[in-house]
Design an enzyme around this catalytic site. Structure first.
Site, PDB file in Angstrom:
ATOM      1  N   PRO A  69       0.861  -1.198   0.000  1.00  0.00           N
ATOM      2  CA  PRO A  69       0.000   0.000   0.000  1.00  0.00           C
ATOM      3  C   PRO A  69       0.891   1.240   0.000  1.00  0.00           C
ATOM      4  CG  PRO A  69      -0.596  -1.523   1.781  1.00  0.00           C
ATOM      5  CD  PRO A  69       0.707  -1.986   1.240  1.00  0.00           C
ATOM      6  N   THR A  94       0.816   5.494  -0.022  1.00  0.00           N
ATOM      7  CA  THR A  94       0.047   6.728   0.087  1.00  0.00           C
ATOM      8  C   THR A  94       0.386   7.665  -1.067  1.00  0.00           C
ATOM      9  OG1 THR A  94       0.044   6.505   2.482  1.00  0.00           O
ATOM     10  CG2 THR A  94      -0.504   8.668   1.602  1.00  0.00           C
ATOM     11  N   CYS A 118       2.122   2.433  10.037  1.00  0.00           N
ATOM     12  CA  CYS A 118       2.364   3.812   9.601  1.00  0.00           C
ATOM     13  C   CYS A 118       3.001   4.613  10.735  1.00  0.00           C
ATOM     14  CB  CYS A 118       1.065   4.473   9.158  1.00  0.00           C
ATOM     15  SG  CYS A 118       1.321   6.123   8.465  1.00  0.00           S
ATOM     16  N   LYS A 158      -0.485  -5.339   8.904  1.00  0.00           N
ATOM     17  CA  LYS A 158       0.879  -4.915   8.556  1.00  0.00           C
ATOM     18  C   LYS A 158       1.461  -4.178   9.751  1.00  0.00           C
ATOM     19  CE  LYS A 158       3.490  -2.767   4.745  1.00  0.00           C
ATOM     20  NZ  LYS A 158       4.321  -1.749   5.377  1.00  0.00           N
ATOM     21  N   HIS A 185       7.441  -4.881   8.383  1.00  0.00           N
ATOM     22  CA  HIS A 185       8.426  -3.953   7.826  1.00  0.00           C
ATOM     23  C   HIS A 185       9.613  -3.938   8.786  1.00  0.00           C
ATOM     24  CE1 HIS A 185       9.256   0.411   6.227  1.00  0.00           C
ATOM     25  NE2 HIS A 185      10.331  -0.350   6.248  1.00  0.00           N
ATOM     26  N   ASN A 229       9.148  -7.024   4.410  1.00  0.00           N
ATOM     27  CA  ASN A 229       9.070  -5.746   3.695  1.00  0.00           C
ATOM     28  C   ASN A 229      10.251  -4.863   4.108  1.00  0.00           C
ATOM     29  OD1 ASN A 229       7.095  -2.773   4.091  1.00  0.00           O
ATOM     30  ND2 ASN A 229       8.017  -3.479   2.208  1.00  0.00           N
ATOM     31  N   GLY A 230      10.921  -4.282   3.105  1.00  0.00           N
ATOM     32  CA  GLY A 230      11.987  -3.331   3.405  1.00  0.00           C
ATOM     33  C   GLY A 230      13.177  -3.424   2.482  1.00  0.00           C
ATOM     34  N   ALA A 261       7.791  -1.881  -1.895  1.00  0.00           N
ATOM     35  CA  ALA A 261       7.215  -0.531  -1.816  1.00  0.00           C
ATOM     36  C   ALA A 261       8.004   0.425  -2.707  1.00  0.00           C
ATOM     37  CB  ALA A 261       7.198  -0.061  -0.369  1.00  0.00           C
ATOM     38  N   ARG A 262       9.003   1.131  -2.126  1.00  0.00           N
ATOM     39  CA  ARG A 262       9.756   2.119  -2.905  1.00  0.00           C
ATOM     40  C   ARG A 262      10.436   1.510  -4.123  1.00  0.00           C
ATOM     41  NH1 ARG A 262      13.976   4.505   1.004  1.00  0.00           N
ATOM     42  NH2 ARG A 262      13.939   2.340   1.718  1.00  0.00           N
TER      43      ARG A 262
END
Length: 615
Positions: A255, A257, A342, A382, A413, A462-463, A486-487
């Site tokens: 996800p 933002t 988050c 998450k 994460h 994740n990471g 993600a990124r």
């Protein structure tokens, strides 16, 4: 790089007055620096980059005080976030009546002379900016243009005073290219007026409330609550009876933002993603029927079967009601994910996001309540390693969540909340976490009834995953079921293609430009091809380019694999287009959008998220 017979460099050295540290596994590779082949350096003497300086990808960035005050010498601060950027886009000065935009027939307006909008079609068309060259991308894709006369490519589907429609393509698009999970205005109005039937949630909330009250006075409250659950709940599906997830080795997009919008996710599905997630949706705006918030769970038809909706809430009654609404109004949802990772202050201070990790009891009740109202849609979560640096709590939390048996998947994460997005993700801790989950899952096999029954959750890491090598190394050495990217998928959108092919893909500048064009076309289909839709597409395309410009082609790197936090010195591409795509100047991003969306209007505004791109 070292020549044969030469000794590897010392672990630490000084380069251009800066102390740097070398990678022990790759002698000659400087940690934190993306080393470029000499022929692509602009000027080695001027390309001074501090390898210790990291990209700032935080949602919050630096504090407002730091951003406003600058340094002690009073110099203008060029780092941190632009906190007050204006994201509103201009609209047309002359507004055509929506009821005649498809036909141009004034008789189609039910208000007639009393209508406050323009009905003079010729005057309206003459007042519009000059058409953008080419064929309307929306008309080309689905056989008609939903904005009709307002389209910026109107000339391509307007003839003899009427808007053209390709019926064959229109019918085909209804089954292959459509948006789902769309909540109509009437239902949003029902939510706004607090007339939506939440009786199902109310019973669950009363049940959860009662477990807290009894727990204060009765040590056996948990067992009694299970026995008396039927008093509050009408035959819910147990977690193990819900739709099954299959995340083993799945290519999962995180996800995201702002940038994780529908057009971007649709592009990622084209490029090999198996599972996608909505942007984080806040529970209260969902319950209030807010138009912008209900746009987030929308999905494209290509996402059906692997689309999760992520929600954030500080209180369990909010999470329960939001889950009921999403599960009932968005049927093409594969899972509902609770955000407990988050790190931004806005959520944390309210008790949402990563703050939930500090209150395991509330989190467990929240997940239980969400499960009881989600129908056949599984609930996932998450999290981060913890909230404080060097004080991880995720493993202890995972044991409780698995015992409760309410989560179908746990994504971790590898950073704490305090780290935000700085420093490297801790994959050693993720391995410990995955081992614990496996051990606890195995115990459920042996003694499932005593351990609470429920599902055996997948564990997803994740990471910092930025290449196919990162992905496979993490999957094979840590024991996680899969990796959430993600990124890495923002900077290098074809990362899932790399994972499938198990090789580095040196995409040419023209291939990368084609992906940008595809995103632009998907944006127009989603937001519209009128003035407002073009501006909105341009804005989100600029947000996308604020990440893609950081990509350094593998063909000009000295060392592999590429690392997401490595900063390159100033470099030039193998052609002018590649150099343009690497520009960190937001004005160049706008220039790139003009290749597909026509010249930017004077009313168009875009302020980069990070100040470093604004100078």
């Amino acid at each position: 790089m070292t020549l044969e017979g030469e000794q590897p460099p010392a672990k630490k050295a000084r380069v251009d007055e800066r102390e740097v540290e070398y990678d022990e596994k790759q002698p000659g590779r400087i940690k934190g620096l993306a080393q470029i082949k000499p022929e692509f350096l602009v000027d080695a003497s001027e390309s001074k980059v501090d390898p210790k300086e990291e990209y700032n990808d935080e949602d919050e960035g630096r504090s407002s005080k730091e951003a406003d005050n600058g340094d002690k010498k009073g110099k203008k601060n060029k780092r941190g976030q632009n906190k007050n950027r204006n994201l509103k886009q201009g609209r047309e000065a002359i507004k055509l009546c929506e009821q005649i935009r498809d036909t141009g027939n004034v008789n189609d307006c039910e208000f007639g002379d009393k209508c406050k909008f323009v009905h003079d079609v010729e005057m309206y068309i003459n007042s519009k900016p000059e058409d953008i060259e080419g064929i309307c991308p929306v008309y080309a894709a689905i056989g008609y243009c939903p904005v009709g006369l307002k389209c910026r490519w109107l000339g391509s589907h307007y003839k003899d005073g009427r808007v053209l429609v390709d019926e064959e393509r229109k019918e085909s698009a209804k089954t292959s290219n459509y948006e789902t999970n769309t909540v109509d205005s009437l239902m949003k109005n029902t939510l706004q007026r607090k007339r939506y039937d939440f009786s199902k949630s109310d019973k669950i909330i009363a049940y959860l409330d009662s477990t807290i009250t009894r727990a204060e006075t009765d040590p056996t409250a948990q067992e009694k609550a299970k026995e008396n659950a039927a008093e509050y709940v009408e035959a819910p599906l147990f977690p193990e009876e819900k739709k099954k997830l299959n995340l083993h080795r799945a290519k999962i997009l995180s996800p995201l933002t702002t940038v994780g919008n529908l057009p971007y996710r649709r592009l990622m599905k084209d490029l090999g993603a198996d599972v996608t997630y909505s942007e984080m949706a806040f529970a209260i705006p969902l319950l209030q029927g807010t138009k912008a918030e209900w746009a987030l769970p929308k999905a494209h038809s290509s996402e059906i079967g692997g689309f999760g909706v992520q929600v954030a809430a500080p209180k369990y009654w909010q999470a329960v009601k939001a889950t009921q609404a999403v599960s009932e109004l968005c049927p093409d949802t594969s899972e509902i994910n609770l955000n407990c990772g988050c790190p931004i202050d806005l959520l944390y201070k309210q008790g949402a996001g990563s703050a939930l990790m500090e209150n395991p009891g509330k989190l467990a009740r929240m997940l239980k309540g969400m499960n009881l109202v989600s129908g056949d849609i599984p609930v996932t979560v998450k999290i981060r390693t913890g909230t404080k640096d060097k004080q991880p709590t995720a493993i202890t939390l995972a044991k409780r969540l698995i015992d409760e048996g309410n989560v179908a998947s746990i994504t971790i994460h590898g950073r704490s909340r305090a780290q935000r997005y700085t420093k490297l993700a801790d994959w050693d801790y993720i391995k410990q976490f995955a081992d614990t989950v496996k051990e606890t899952r195995a115990a459920k096999d042996d003694d499932g009834e005593a351990r609470g029954g429920g599902v055996k959750p997948f564990v997803v890491g994740n990471g910092d995953t930025y290449s196919w090598k990162d992905w496979y190394d993490h999957v094979e050495t840590t024991g996680v079921d899969s990796i959430m990217v993600a990124r890495g998928a923002l900077i290098k959108p074809w990362i899932f293609e790399e994972i499938n092919s198990m090789q580095y893909l040196d995409k040419s500048a023209s291939e990368r430009l084609d992906l940008i064009k595809t995103y632009a076309n998907y944006g127009l289909e989603h937001w519209g091809s009128d003035e407002y839709g073009v501006n909105l597409t341009r804005r989100f395309l600029c947000e996308f380019l604020s990440f893609t410009h950081r990509y350094v082609p593998v063909g000009i790197l000295e060392y592999m694999p590429p690392k997401i936090n490595d900063r390159p010195p100033t470099w030039k591409g193998r052609n002018e287009l590649e150099t343009l795509l690497a520009s960190s100047d937001y004005k160049d991003w706008i220039k790139i959008t003009e290749m597909f969306l026509g010249p930017a209007a004077e009313t168009f505004e875009f302020t980069p998220k990070h100040k470093s791109n604004a100078y």
